[in-house]
Write a protein that holds these residues in place. Structure first.
Motif, PDB file in Angstrom:
ATOM      1  N   ALA A  67       5.140  -5.373   2.233  1.00 56.12           N
ATOM      2  CA  ALA A  67       6.032  -5.992   2.881  1.00 56.12           C
ATOM      3  C   ALA A  67       5.659  -6.663   4.330  1.00 56.12           C
ATOM      4  CB  ALA A  67       7.090  -4.808   3.383  1.00 56.12           C
ATOM      5  N   GLY A  68       4.477  -5.861   4.924  1.00 57.62           N
ATOM      6  CA  GLY A  68       4.126  -6.441   6.084  1.00 57.62           C
ATOM      7  C   GLY A  68       3.339  -7.719   5.985  1.00 57.62           C
ATOM      8  N   ALA A  69       2.882  -7.834   4.717  1.00 61.33           N
ATOM      9  CA  ALA A  69       2.077  -9.199   4.410  1.00 61.33           C
ATOM     10  C   ALA A  69       3.285 -10.355   4.095  1.00 61.33           C
ATOM     11  CB  ALA A  69       1.084  -9.039   3.265  1.00 61.33           C
ATOM     12  N   LEU A  70       4.303 -10.055   3.381  1.00 62.76           N
ATOM     13  CA  LEU A  70       5.297 -11.016   2.990  1.00 62.76           C
ATOM     14  C   LEU A  70       6.137 -11.205   4.058  1.00 62.76           C
ATOM     15  CD1 LEU A  70       5.197 -10.282  -0.872  1.00 62.76           C
ATOM     16  CD2 LEU A  70       3.915 -12.027   0.280  1.00 62.76           C
ATOM     17  N   ARG A  71       6.188 -10.600   4.787  1.00 64.74           N
ATOM     18  CA  ARG A  71       7.372 -10.634   5.952  1.00 64.74           C
ATOM     19  C   ARG A  71       6.845 -10.349   7.325  1.00 64.74           C
ATOM     20  NH1 ARG A  71       9.373 -13.693   2.999  1.00 64.74           N
ATOM     21  NH2 ARG A  71      11.449 -13.818   2.414  1.00 64.74           N
ATOM     22  N   PRO A  72       5.483 -11.241   7.755  1.00 62.59           N
ATOM     23  CA  PRO A  72       4.719 -10.909   9.071  1.00 62.59           C
ATOM     24  C   PRO A  72       5.661 -10.986  10.133  1.00 62.59           C
ATOM     25  CG  PRO A  72       3.796 -12.506   8.087  1.00 62.59           C
ATOM     26  CD  PRO A  72       4.920 -12.078   7.003  1.00 62.59           C
ATOM     27  N   ASP A  73       6.665 -11.584  10.060  1.00 64.02           N
ATOM     28  CA  ASP A  73       7.350 -12.112  11.523  1.00 64.02           C
ATOM     29  C   ASP A  73       8.257 -11.018  11.517  1.00 64.02           C
ATOM     30  OD1 ASP A  73       5.779 -14.151  11.846  1.00 64.02           O
ATOM     31  OD2 ASP A  73       7.002 -15.763  10.647  1.00 64.02           O
ATOM     32  N   THR A  74       8.775 -10.072  10.528  1.00 61.26           N
ATOM     33  CA  THR A  74       9.771  -9.211  10.930  1.00 61.26           C
ATOM     34  C   THR A  74       9.403  -7.867  10.776  1.00 61.26           C
ATOM     35  OG1 THR A  74      11.220 -10.900   9.232  1.00 61.26           O
ATOM     36  CG2 THR A  74      12.116  -8.696   9.766  1.00 61.26           C
ATOM     37  N   VAL A  75       8.451  -7.468  10.109  1.00 64.87           N
ATOM     38  CA  VAL A  75       7.928  -6.101  10.121  1.00 64.87           C
ATOM     39  C   VAL A  75       7.142  -5.827  11.067  1.00 64.87           C
ATOM     40  CG1 VAL A  75       6.534  -4.352   8.815  1.00 64.87           C
ATOM     41  CG2 VAL A  75       8.152  -6.041   7.486  1.00 64.87           C
ATOM     42  N   ARG A  76       7.427  -4.934  11.891  1.00 63.50           N
ATOM     43  CA  ARG A  76       6.784  -4.492  13.406  1.00 63.50           C
ATOM     44  C   ARG A  76       5.886  -3.611  13.219  1.00 63.50           C
ATOM     45  NH1 ARG A  76       7.882  -9.091  16.517  1.00 63.50           N
ATOM     46  NH2 ARG A  76       9.888  -9.826  15.680  1.00 63.50           N
ATOM     47  N   CYS A  77       5.993  -2.589  12.385  1.00 61.43           N
ATOM     48  CA  CYS A  77       4.922  -1.526  12.401  1.00 61.43           C
ATOM     49  C   CYS A  77       5.167  -0.890  10.677  1.00 61.43           C
ATOM     50  CB  CYS A  77       5.372  -0.430  13.331  1.00 61.43           C
ATOM     51  SG  CYS A  77       6.789   0.429  13.154  1.00 61.43           S
ATOM     52  N   ILE A  78       4.235  -0.289  10.461  1.00 62.76           N
ATOM     53  CA  ILE A  78       4.018   0.347   8.977  1.00 62.76           C
ATOM     54  C   ILE A  78       3.195   1.527   8.960  1.00 62.76           C
ATOM     55  CG2 ILE A  78       2.981  -0.054   6.535  1.00 62.76           C
ATOM     56  CD1 ILE A  78       2.814  -3.107   7.259  1.00 62.76           C
ATOM     57  N   ALA A  79       3.854   2.598   8.558  1.00 66.13           N
ATOM     58  CA  ALA A  79       3.408   3.879   8.371  1.00 66.13           C
ATOM     59  C   ALA A  79       3.192   4.063   6.708  1.00 66.13           C
ATOM     60  CB  ALA A  79       4.128   4.938   9.019  1.00 66.13           C
ATOM     61  N   SER A  80       1.919   4.131   6.355  1.00 74.12           N
ATOM     62  CA  SER A  80       1.668   4.121   5.046  1.00 74.12           C
ATOM     63  C   SER A  80       0.861   5.322   4.442  1.00 74.12           C
ATOM     64  CB  SER A  80       0.814   2.903   4.764  1.00 74.12           C
ATOM     65  OG  SER A  80       0.221   2.874   3.404  1.00 74.12           O
ATOM     66  N   GLY A  81       1.493   5.947   3.792  1.00 77.04           N
ATOM     67  CA  GLY A  81       0.652   7.223   3.306  1.00 77.04           C
ATOM     68  C   GLY A  81       0.149   7.140   1.935  1.00 77.04           C
ATOM     69  N   CYS A  82      -1.175   7.627   1.619  1.00 82.51           N
ATOM     70  CA  CYS A  82      -1.740   7.467   0.223  1.00 82.51           C
ATOM     71  C   CYS A  82      -1.237   6.423  -0.359  1.00 82.51           C
ATOM     72  CB  CYS A  82      -1.473   8.982  -0.419  1.00 82.51           C
ATOM     73  SG  CYS A  82       0.335   9.242  -0.516  1.00 82.51           S
ATOM     74  N   PRO A  83      -1.587   5.113   0.004  1.00 78.03           N
ATOM     75  CA  PRO A  83      -1.033   3.911  -0.729  1.00 78.03           C
ATOM     76  C   PRO A  83      -1.299   3.823  -2.177  1.00 78.03           C
ATOM     77  CG  PRO A  83      -2.832   3.451   0.828  1.00 78.03           C
ATOM     78  CD  PRO A  83      -2.473   4.752   1.020  1.00 78.03           C
ATOM     79  N   TYR A  84      -0.394   3.594  -2.984  1.00 77.06           N
ATOM     80  CA  TYR A  84      -0.716   3.158  -4.308  1.00 77.06           C
ATOM     81  C   TYR A  84      -0.455   1.856  -4.691  1.00 77.06           C
ATOM     82  CZ  TYR A  84       1.618   2.979  -9.036  1.00 77.06           C
ATOM     83  OH  TYR A  84       2.112   2.984 -10.504  1.00 77.06           O
ATOM     84  N   LEU A  85      -0.945   1.478  -5.852  1.00 77.92           N
ATOM     85  CA  LEU A  85      -1.108  -0.023  -6.438  1.00 77.92           C
ATOM     86  C   LEU A  85      -2.266  -0.740  -5.508  1.00 77.92           C
ATOM     87  CD1 LEU A  85       2.850  -0.538  -6.392  1.00 77.92           C
ATOM     88  CD2 LEU A  85       1.270  -0.525  -8.249  1.00 77.92           C
ATOM     89  N   CYS A  86      -3.189   0.060  -5.043  1.00 75.17           N
ATOM     90  CA  CYS A  86      -4.523  -0.528  -4.250  1.00 75.17           C
ATOM     91  C   CYS A  86      -5.693   0.045  -5.219  1.00 75.17           C
ATOM     92  CB  CYS A  86      -4.453   0.183  -3.078  1.00 75.17           C
ATOM     93  SG  CYS A  86      -3.325   0.070  -1.925  1.00 75.17           S
ATOM     94  N   GLY A  87      -6.404  -1.180  -5.364  1.00 80.46           N
ATOM     95  CA  GLY A  87      -7.622  -1.080  -6.547  1.00 80.46           C
ATOM     96  C   GLY A  87      -6.933  -0.633  -7.937  1.00 80.46           C
ATOM     97  N   ILE A  88      -5.874  -1.135  -8.280  1.00 84.18           N
ATOM     98  CA  ILE A  88      -5.248  -0.795  -9.560  1.00 84.18           C
ATOM     99  C   ILE A  88      -6.131  -0.585 -10.816  1.00 84.18           C
ATOM    100  CG2 ILE A  88      -3.321  -1.211 -11.079  1.00 84.18           C
ATOM    101  CD1 ILE A  88      -1.830  -2.998  -8.744  1.00 84.18           C
TER     102      ILE A  88
END
Lengths: 359, 282
Positions: free
Chosen positions: A229-250
């Protein structure tokens, strides 16, 4: 326990010593990012040995397709050509004298209608900051009354396939991760990702929300797609709290674990080994590691060092690719809870601070 | 005839008629996976994932009862290596949602003003049917059966006393009216929503939940029981612990869920005569 690279934050004064951040650079939109040539390497196949002892040193290979930007630019164009036609439906049966609960419905990619639960304090007038939660793989969205009580327009999305958003697209669980995984154009996560992005667009456009104060949070699938979300809407998303992110290194993750959902890939390739190349090609377009460099908002990430669901190696991999103010909290002895329940207070403090909320 | 005996009698009127189908993607050299469709109360078709270890049985066997939520993961790889595993979906959950699909929130309070209409009457019957299916499996060692899941595990173990060990991961029906006072999270928040709109129904809700209180059935449990208490908030009350007596052990969860998972796995596998297995770096 935290680690990170302390560099002065050039945008905002930050008097929180624990928040170790890097200065924001001018990061281009996803469509402008220069492709990096990454390939599958024999070294990547030796990751398991390293992973058991030093996950932060594991080498996770995520090739970036040359037309990655074009693919997502076109996907965004297709999504944005559809009027989301948002509808907010009051739910008095779920509301209280203090909290108003509504169901949000909007039309997303492929003309699929999806949903969200919204909760807001009744007493506060004026546009509210937005706390948008993205649910985990097997979770249904919650009604975030405690966040509303703290002053947020609190939202939990139901992307396609979740209940109330599965009339047309219903890949089932287990099944979502591998649904049409051999074709990037029809992979079910394509629409799912865009449901998150269009959810941001819709929320920012509601009259009762403050589009300049939108934060995203979640764990597992919610942690990975928060980065997206932060990558595709960089002008709108102001902060990201990301726990144990999934879909990384799939593509690498299924070799590191036998836990679901990644086990779905092991099972799929067990009966369709001839599809290995096609599968890896598809997931390279969807790997959050490839989105991470486009994030501009500050990120607070927390991972469990014994996470069997989203291996910590993959969390470290995506964290390394973030080129924004960032902090990583790691928790020995923690699995997929990634420091919960204790880390919850840090998540709330991070969101409050970034969005100017005095809870 | 007691409430629960009446339920048993009613359930017995609906044959299970299991349909077992090999599921190739869940088969390896070390275990064979199956999909199972079977009938519960009122003929509702239910679903489960069955897995049988390779080699000569019988094997210890584990029933995983459904969690509160729309989706249950299939049995974990590590468990498939050691046990005959049966992971079932109750009515309304994914893969068992025709003709009734559960709503979240909503399921927890569905019919809660009358013990006979409360949806958990049928859900517990579904769990009992799952226990019957697993216990009858020819590869399941009848002396080494176990059950794990949320607290309907206790109803299951009480009404189908075939289990040697039972692990309760978290309270659900236990002490619900009291536990709802400690937060705003669903499913317990559903009770608040209901009673806010209909305060006159509180007595009826209280009476229904008293029938479904696991402590009321706990004296019939023969299994050794491990009660995992949540890291925060109310856990298991004294009434339940007293009813279980020396068959009950409380495991207090901390802030390290991987360590908790290892400890719980060690407790269960030890009672089934199998080695413990950590999921991380397995």
């Amino acid at each position: 326990m935290s680690c990170g690279t302390p560099v002065p934050d050039t945008r905002k004064a930050d008097d929180e010593p624990a928040l170790q951040v890097r200065a924001r650079r001018t990061t281009p939109r996803i469509a402008d990012m220069a492709p990096r040539n990454r390939t599958w390497s024999p070294q990547a196949r030796s990751i398991r040995v390293v992973a058991m002892t030093e996950p932060q040193r594991a080498h996770i290979e995520v090739p970036r397709p040359p037309d990655f930007d074009e693919f997502w630019t076109e996907t965004l164009r297709l999504a944005e050509s559809i009027d989301p036609a948002p509808r907010l439906i009051e739910r008095p049966d779920l509301s209280s004298p203090e909290i108003l609960v509504t169901e949000l419905r909007y039309v997303s990619f492929g003309h699929v209608e999806v949903a969200a639960w919204c909760a807001r304090p009744r007493a506060t007038t004026g546009p509210l900051p937005i706390a948008m939660h993205i649910p985990g793989y097997v979770s249904e969205p919650a009604i975030l009354k405690s966040w509303a009580r703290r002053g947020y327009f609190a939202v939990d999305l139901a992307p396609r396939g979740k209940l109330r958003a599965n009339a047309v697209v219903n890949p089932g669980f287990p099944g979502l991760l591998v649904d049409n995984i051999v074709d990037r154009y029809s992979y079910t996560y394509r629409g799912f990702y865009l449901d998150v992005v269009r959810g941001i667009d819709v929320l920012a456009g509601l009259g009762e929300t403050d589009e300049t104060r939108l934060g995203v949070f979640g764990s597992s699938q919610g942690g990975g797609l928060g980065i997206l979300a932060g990558a595709l809407r960089p002008d709108t998303v102001r902060c990201i709290a990301s726990g144990c992110p999934y879909l990384c290194g799939i593509a690498d993750a299924p070799r590191l674990t036998h836990s679901y959902p990644y086990e779905e890939i092991n099972e799929f390739l067990r009966i369709h080994p001839e599809q290995t190349t096609a599968l890896k090609e598809t997931v390279s377009y969807y790997d959050v590691v490839n989105f991470a460099p486009a994030v501009r908002a500050p990120v607070f990430m927390h991972i469990g060092l014994e996470d069997d669901v989203c291996p910590p190696e993959t969390g470290f991999a995506v964290f390394r690719e973030l080129d924004c103010p960032k902090e990583l909290a790691t928790f020995p002895g923690s699995g997929h809870d990634a420091g919960q329940p204790g880390v919850q207070q840090r998540i709330e403090e991070f969101m409050d601070k970034q969005l100017g909320v005095r809870a | 005839m007691s409430f629960w005996t009446e339920l048993d009698t009613e359930l017995a009127e609906f044959p299970a008629r299991p349909l077992v189908e090999r599921y190739e993607r869940m088969c390896t050299e070390r275990f064979t996976g199956y999909r199972v469709w079977f009938s519960g109360l009122d003929g509702h078709r239910l679903f489960g994932f069955l897995s049988v270890p390779a080699g000569e049985g019988p094997f210890p066997a584990l029933l995983e009862t459904p969690r509160h939520g729309s989706v249950n993961n299939p049995p974990h790889y590590n468990d498939r290596l050691r046990y005959v595993t049966f992971t079932m979906m109750h009515r309304g959950q994914r893969l068992a949602d025709v003709p009734f699909a559960a709503a979240y929130p909503g399921l927890f309070t569905l019919g809660v003003t009358d013990p006979r209409t409360y949806v958990y009457r049928a859900i517990i019957a579904d769990c009992l049917r799952g226990a019957e299916f697993l216990a009858a499996h020819p590869q399941a060692d009848p002396a080494r059966l176990a059950v794990s899941g949320e607290d309907p595990v206790l109803h299951t173990a009480a009404r189908r006393p075939v289990f040697r060990a039972a692990v309760v991961n978290t309270p659900l029906l236990h002490d619900a009216l009291h536990r709802r006072e400690h937060g705003e999270s669903y499913p317990l928040e559903g009770l608040d929503d209901l009673l806010r709109a209909h305060p006159e129904r509180e007595t009826a809700v209280r009476e229904t939940l008293a029938v479904y209180e696991p402590a009321a059935l706990a004296r019939d449990i023969r299994a050794e029981v491990l009660l995992a208490a949540p890291a925060e908030g109310p856990g298991w009350n004294g009434e339940l612990l007293a009813a279980l007596g020396d068959r009950g052990t409380v495991y207090q969860r901390g802030e390290q869920d991987a360590s908790d998972a290892r400890a719980i796995d060690a407790w269960l596998s030890g009672r089934l005569g199998m080695p413990g297995m950590a999921r991380f770096a397995s």
